[in-house]
Design a protein around this motif. Structure first.
Motif, short mmCIF file in Angstrom:
data_model
loop_
_atom_site.label_atom_id
_atom_site.label_comp_id
_atom_site.label_asym_id
_atom_site.label_seq_id
_atom_site.Cartn_x
_atom_site.Cartn_y
_atom_site.Cartn_z
N GLY A 96 -2.29 -1.15 0.26
CA GLY A 96 -1.98 -1.38 1.55
C GLY A 96 -1.81 0.04 2.27
N ALA A 97 -1.67 0.92 1.55
CA ALA A 97 -1.60 2.43 2.15
C ALA A 97 -2.74 2.77 2.63
CB ALA A 97 -1.27 3.33 0.92
N ALA A 114 1.16 1.09 -2.82
CA ALA A 114 0.68 1.90 -3.95
C ALA A 114 1.29 1.78 -5.36
CB ALA A 114 0.52 3.37 -3.68
N ARG A 115 2.76 1.85 -5.13
CA ARG A 115 3.41 1.57 -6.80
C ARG A 115 3.31 0.33 -7.09
NH1 ARG A 115 7.74 3.57 -9.17
NH2 ARG A 115 7.84 5.32 -7.65
N GLN A 116 3.44 -0.91 -6.00
CA GLN A 116 3.03 -2.23 -6.57
C GLN A 116 1.81 -2.48 -7.15
OE1 GLN A 116 4.04 -4.10 -2.66
NE2 GLN A 116 5.86 -4.89 -3.48
N ARG A 130 -0.37 -2.76 -14.77
CA ARG A 130 0.36 -2.36 -15.73
C ARG A 130 0.92 -3.75 -16.48
NH1 ARG A 130 5.51 0.95 -15.18
NH2 ARG A 130 6.24 -0.93 -14.37
N ASP A 131 1.65 -4.49 -15.49
CA ASP A 131 2.57 -5.46 -15.94
C ASP A 131 2.04 -6.86 -15.64
OD1 ASP A 131 4.62 -3.58 -16.21
OD2 ASP A 131 5.34 -3.93 -14.44
N LEU A 145 2.99 9.42 -7.81
CA LEU A 145 3.07 7.94 -8.61
C LEU A 145 2.28 8.20 -9.84
CD1 LEU A 145 2.47 5.29 -5.67
CD2 LEU A 145 4.34 5.53 -7.44
N THR A 146 1.10 8.67 -9.82
CA THR A 146 0.24 8.70 -11.20
C THR A 146 1.01 9.60 -12.19
OG1 THR A 146 -1.03 10.59 -10.37
CG2 THR A 146 -1.96 8.28 -9.99
N ALA A 147 1.55 10.77 -11.80
CA ALA A 147 2.63 11.57 -12.81
C ALA A 147 3.61 10.77 -13.15
CB ALA A 147 3.01 12.83 -11.90
N GLU A 148 4.25 10.06 -12.51
CA GLU A 148 5.70 9.42 -12.86
C GLU A 148 5.06 7.97 -13.67
OE1 GLU A 148 8.42 5.89 -10.88
OE2 GLU A 148 7.71 7.52 -9.67
N LEU A 149 3.85 7.50 -13.46
CA LEU A 149 4.01 5.99 -13.99
C LEU A 149 2.81 6.34 -15.27
CD1 LEU A 149 3.36 3.76 -10.90
CD2 LEU A 149 5.20 3.97 -12.32
N ASN A 150 2.32 7.40 -15.45
CA ASN A 150 1.43 7.69 -16.58
C ASN A 150 2.29 7.79 -17.90
OD1 ASN A 150 -1.33 8.56 -17.45
ND2 ASN A 150 -0.31 10.28 -18.27
#
Length: 252
Positions: free
Chosen positions: A60-61, A68-70, A76-77, A104-109
């Motif tokens: 939705g961004a 984007a986080r969702q 993933r989940d 976000l990509t750096a955090e969730l990778n």
């Protein structure tokens, strides 16, 4: 068995004891088979492994659903894919959102479990090359836009690439991957191509099936692979199904 939020189940500790083919069946209380998995193949030694990815969708961004986080957390989940990218149209990505997406990509990778790849969709009109997906191996790289029509006040024009030739030129020294795409502005691979950056063309997404783009590449003398993705806009990256609106095909 553990349950994640939203009803997806993860069964821990399963393993295959010997090489071969395996099918998993779900059986109800009456003993009837109600669902069957795809065929799984295990091997002791193999030069390649299968990984499931959906590299192409939007939140939705830009022009999709949810944050984007969702979006990444669903992949993933809920969809349980191995690799995920976020491909917002360049003319909707502000400088601030580009920075947020990279964070976000750096955090969730999570190497070995879930790879999140920074990227966007270069959205040139077909006459100047058409839509191309761009992914970077690492965060912190500049976004090269074809246009800034919806983010004029929230972006700079120093990295504008007015056609696909300029895009390939700007990315030639980047650790980047490009795939020609058929969407709002279908790609014209005969206009521009760089085999080092663009090894494949996208032949299927929720928009439909586009075998003609492979034919165009072949007629131009290119040697390319073929890929598919969802281009999902409905917040279900990795598990994209037809719904209302113009996306009538099952995601690739």
């Amino acid at each position: 068995m553990s349950e994640s939020e939203g009803g997806a189940f993860r069964i821990e500790g399963l393993k295959v004891e010997a090489p071969g083919d395996l099918i998993v069946e779900m059986i109800d209380e009456a003993g009837e088979v109600v669902a069957t998995s795809n065929r799984l193949r295990s091997a002791i030694e193999t030069p390649f492994r299968h990984f499931w990815s959906d590299m192409h969708g939007q939140s939705g961004a830009t022009i999709g659903t949810n944050t984007a986080r969702q979006y990444f957390e669903f992949g993933r989940d809920k969809a349980f894919i191995d690799i995920c990218g976020h491909q917002g149209n360049d003319f909707q990505i502000t400088d601030a959102f580009w920075a947020e997406l990279n964070a976000l990509t750096a955090e969730l990778n999570q190497p070995g479990r879930y790879l999140t790849v920074p990227g966007y969709e270069w959205s040139g009109n077909t006459s100047v090359g058409g839509d191309h997906n761009v992914w970077f191996r690492n965060e912190g790289r500049p976004i090269y836009r074809a246009q800034r029509s919806l983010v004029m006040g929230e972006s700079t024009d120093e990295n504008t690439c007015i056609d696909a030739h300029q895009l390939f030129e700007r990315l030639k020294n980047e650790d980047a991957l490009i795939v020609a795409h058929v969407g709002g502005r279908y790609a014209d691979v005969s206009f521009a191509h760089d085999a080092n950056l663009e090894p494949s063309v996208e032949v299927h997404s929720s928009w439909g099936t586009f075998d003609w783009i492979f034919d165009d590449a072949h007629q131009a003398g290119y040697r390319v692979g073929i890929v598919a993705a969802s281009d999902g806009h409905k917040g279900r990256i990795g598990a994209s199904y037809p719904g209302s609106g113009k996306f009538g095909s099952l995601g690739g």
